[in-house]
Structure formats: C-alpha cells, structure tokens
Design an enzyme around this catalytic site. Structure first.
Site, PDB file in Angstrom:
ATOM      1  N   ARG A 288       0.831  -1.211   0.000  1.00 53.50           N
ATOM      2  CA  ARG A 288       0.000   0.000   0.000  1.00 53.50           C
ATOM      3  C   ARG A 288       0.863   1.258   0.000  1.00 53.50           C
ATOM      4  O   ARG A 288       0.562   2.242   0.678  1.00 53.50           O
ATOM      5  CB  ARG A 288      -0.958   0.005   1.195  1.00 53.50           C
TER       6      ARG A 288
ATOM      7  N   SER B 105     -11.635  -0.531   2.791  1.00 46.26           N
ATOM      8  CA  SER B 105     -10.835  -0.956   3.948  1.00 46.26           C
ATOM      9  C   SER B 105     -10.172   0.262   4.584  1.00 46.26           C
ATOM     10  O   SER B 105      -9.394   0.959   3.933  1.00 46.26           O
ATOM     11  CB  SER B 105      -9.766  -1.962   3.513  1.00 46.26           C
TER      12      SER B 105
ATOM     13  N   GLU C 227      -5.266   2.927   6.178  1.00 47.99           N
ATOM     14  CA  GLU C 227      -4.991   2.839   4.742  1.00 47.99           C
ATOM     15  C   GLU C 227      -5.544   4.073   4.034  1.00 47.99           C
ATOM     16  O   GLU C 227      -5.003   4.533   3.035  1.00 47.99           O
ATOM     17  CB  GLU C 227      -5.629   1.571   4.176  1.00 47.99           C
TER      18      GLU C 227
END
Length: 355
Positions: free
Chosen positions: A167, A236, A332
């Site tokens: 990520r 998420s 995130e």
C-alpha cells in the site's frame, strides 16, 4: 495571473468523496485533458494555493474544508496493443478501475480479475499500490506516466522506479505533491495462471477460469463491502499489519487462529479485520459513524457523520487493538486537511505513545 475560466469557486465535495462528508473546496477543477495542466499549475503556484487530486474520492477522509484547488481527474481513454506473449493496456488516469477490470476480463485480457471491484480510478492505483486476493498493482504495472509539477512536462517511471511496497509507492514520498498521474500502462501475459492463494478463491479449484475468479471476487466484496452510494465508506480503513517472525510468534500465542499471509522479505501479514471482529466491534457506533456490521475493516457514514465522528471510531478501534494485541493499526485511508494530506498519527495520536 487570471483564474482559468473553468475553475469553479466554493464547491461542495460531498459528490466527490465516497464517505459523502459535507466538506467544501475553495476551488474545484475538472481535468479532462493533460494539456490543461500547464496553465492550471501556473495559476495555482502564482497564487500559492494548495492542491489535491481526487478521482472517485474512494480512499480519503476529508477532515475539513479544503483551502485550495481540488482537481477531479476525469482523463479518459484506453489503448490496447499486443505481442505474441503479452497484452499491453495504456489507460488514462481518470478511468474507473472496476470498469477497467470488468472490460479486460470480457476481452479475454487476463491478470486483473483478482483486483475486481476495488473502488477508485486508474490514477489512484499506483499511489496506493492497490491489492487484493494475492495480487497487487505492482505485479501488472509496466509504466506510470505523470505530469511533473516542477518540470511542467510529462515524465515516466518504471515499476522499480515507482518503489512499490505494501500500500505504498514513491508517490506518497519523494513525489508527494510533485506529480499528477496521467496514465498507467499495464503488461498482462498471455500465459495466464490463476492466483488462488487467498481464502474464498481456493474453493474454486485449480481449473478455475479468470471469469470464475472475477465473479467470485465480486461476490465476496459485495457480501462484505457496502455500496458507498447507499452507505458512505472508503473501503478498507486500516492496513493489515506486517510482522516479522518474532512479532508473529508472540501474537499467535494470544490468538493462534489468526489468518496469516506471506509478505515480502520473510515477513507476514495478519488480518486487521479479523482482530477488530474478535474484539466484538462490528456495529460499534459514535455519532453518525460506525463499524460495518458485515466487515469490521470498513468504517461507514450512517447518514450524518462528521469527520470527527469517524476519527472517534478510528481512535477507539486502534486503542482496543493495542490494548489486546499490542499492535498499532495504521490507516490505509488518506487523511486530508485544509492544505493537503496529513499524517494520521498527528490527528489521532498513537495508542502506544506511553510505551
């Protein structure tokens, strides 16, 4: 320098962020052609304005009104070429990611199916190095083209130059606020092999087709993830923690059943959603925000949530996970303040700060 004629003043951002938060931008600009960028950034810098690029706004938390220019990336177009061994897709950054994946599978151009239904635009994919079900953007990316703010021209990076990690990418670090992604090029091998290493896909069996994987991923995501058009969310909210072997062994003494997945350099990922669920936090609410009933990794806007409500839910989750598992969950989702992206820990504090 005069304001470009197509700049919109005092614009609502609720339609441009998937949490549907009621923030506003001092200016809004709909980007449809790369040629617009030179004039736009000359004006931005002549007036010392902060700027922010949004595609579908699916991975951001707008903390407050934005004091500068929000650029909505609407660059469009897909070009396909091929060799004996590979397909090559050259895709404009404003294209919708889920639509690209669906189109590629329908065309028999395989390799993106595990990444089905991830919300967002193509241009956002390299920034986050999006991933799901054992595949990451880095696995299929050939090149990223961007507009260099300093050089006022288009430049390109190879996957290695993008410094992809979990990520993460160079666009969050050395090129943060210095580049606007305009195109992404993909290389997809014709010697396709199914990626079935994650739970829910293994049951398809070794003979699974890309279409079957695509449909299975769609089904799993729709079952777990709410439609942001119905219930505001950013997908998420937290990253899965990446642990070394010692950390993993210590955690598995407490929770031996936790799902574990391989990560880079001998490390392992553990499921953040599983940890939150184990603490009984599905359905937890504060103000208008809460944890989704079907997926503990997703925070939702029940209709009138503020950024402060979402932050309160986030803090509570991080505190509980730290108290019970000695792990700090990292968001995130990107946190956006009045002048640009901010470090989540600056806003939230850290649950382990007293250690």
């Amino acid at each position: 320098m005069n304001q470009p004629s197509d700049v919109i003043s005092d614009a609502a951002l609720a339609p441009y962020n998937s949490f549907s938060l009621q923030a506003r931008a001092r200016y809004l600009y709909l980007l449809r052609e790369p040629a617009q960028l030179t004039e736009l950034f000359r004006w931005i810098y002549a007036n010392d304005l902060p700027w922010l690029v949004l595609g579908s706004g699916s991975n951001v938390l707008l903390l407050e009104d934005f004091a500068g220019v929000v650029i909505i990336n609407q660059l469009a177009g897909i070009t396909l070429s091929e060799t004996k061994s590979d397909y090559y897709l050259d895709v404009a950054a404003g294209e919708d990611w889920p639509s690209l994946v669906e189109w590629s599978v329908q065309q028999g151009i395989l390799g993106l199916e595990n990444l089905a239904l991830i919300p967002g635009t193509v241009g956002a994919a390299p920034v986050q190095n999006i991933g799901a079900y054992g595949v990451e953007l880095a696995d299929v990316c050939q090149q990223v083209e961007f507009f260099s703010i300093a050089e006022q021209q288009q430049q390109c990076l190879s996957p290695a130059q993008c410094e992809f990690a979990y990520r993460d990418s160079i666009f969050k670090h050395a090129l943060k606020d210095k580049a606007l992604i305009t195109r992404v090029k993909f290389r997809l091998t014709k010697q396709w092999q199914a990626k079935l290493n994650y739970g829910g896909l293994r049951e398809l069996g070794e003979g699974a087709s890309a279409q079957q994987i695509f449909q299975q991923v769609i089904g799993m995501r729709q079952q777990k993830l709410p439609d942001p058009k119905v219930l505001g969310n950013a997908g998420s909210f937290f990253k899965n923690p990446v642990l070394n072997q010692q950390q993993l062994q210590q955690l598995m003494v407490k929770v031996p059943a936790i799902p574990v997945y391989p990560a880079s350099a001998g490390s392992s990922k553990v499921a953040a959603g599983w940890l939150i669920d184990r603490l009984g936090l599905k359905g937890f609410q504060h103000g208008g925000a809460g944890v989704h009933q079907q997926q503990a990794l997703v925070l939702v806007n029940h209709g009138q949530a503020t950024a402060a409500d979402i932050l309160s839910v986030c803090r509570h989750i991080r505190h509980q996970v730290w108290q019970n598992f000695a792990l700090v969950l990292e968001p995130e989702v990107r946190f956006i303040g009045a002048h640009g992206e901010v470090n989540p820990d600056t806003v939230l504090g850290r649950p382990d700060a007293s250690q």
